[in-house]
Write an enzyme that holds these catalytic residues in place. Sequence first.
Site, PDB file in Angstrom:
ATOM      1  CB  CYS A  55      35.154  41.984  38.630  1.00 29.04           C
ATOM      2  SG  CYS A  55      34.526  43.506  39.375  1.00 29.04           S
ATOM      3  CB  CYS A 110      35.125  42.188  43.166  1.00 37.68           C
ATOM      4  SG  CYS A 110      36.744  42.161  42.365  1.00 37.68           S
ATOM      5  CB  CYS A 158      32.225  26.797  39.337  1.00 34.08           C
ATOM      6  SG  CYS A 158      33.262  25.748  40.343  1.00 34.08           S
ATOM      7  CB  CYS A 162      37.141  46.796  42.432  1.00 40.64           C
ATOM      8  SG  CYS A 162      35.796  45.803  41.732  1.00 40.64           S
ATOM      9  CB  CYS A 205      38.606  45.594  38.904  1.00 36.14           C
ATOM     10  SG  CYS A 205      38.401  43.961  39.671  1.00 36.14           S
TER      11      CYS A 205
END
Length: 165
Positions: A131, A82, A154, A85, A134
Amino acid sequence: MKRRDFLGLLATGAAVALYSKVSGAGVFGIGDEEKEFPVSYTEAEWKERLTDEEFRILRKAGTEPSFSSPLNEEKRKGLFICAGCKTPVYSSDAKFESGTGWPSFYQPYKEENVETSTDFKMIYPRTEVHCATCGGHFGHIFKDGPEPTGLRHCLNGGALDFQPA
């Protein structure tokens, strides 16, 4: 636009809004802004931490143009993390060429590192993936991927960073 078409569109919008109110889903997806995540910052802090494009995608559920991310062409072994984070979310082992112009994976690195919600931005429900650490928006999941899952995660490359193995 004919009056009947306009009234039908208005009725559809009202139905989505009512469903959203009853089900807890926001008109533009489940309200992650209400959920607390382990990593959380104010909007101003996110803007300081992220590039403009990362902020638009991760925090505002934006979509990058297809074929615009260098991560779509990334072929090395490693982890996709990510961009907000740094949580590891997808492995190169699950990456495949979908032909859509966005990095695609058939499963996350660890199921507990991603979450899904229902997104109504296109009026019909879609599965949004974000995520779990976060709440950042990655993209959507479709049921047209390869085995073993049959799923296509995707993703926006701008929501991810790559860590080579």
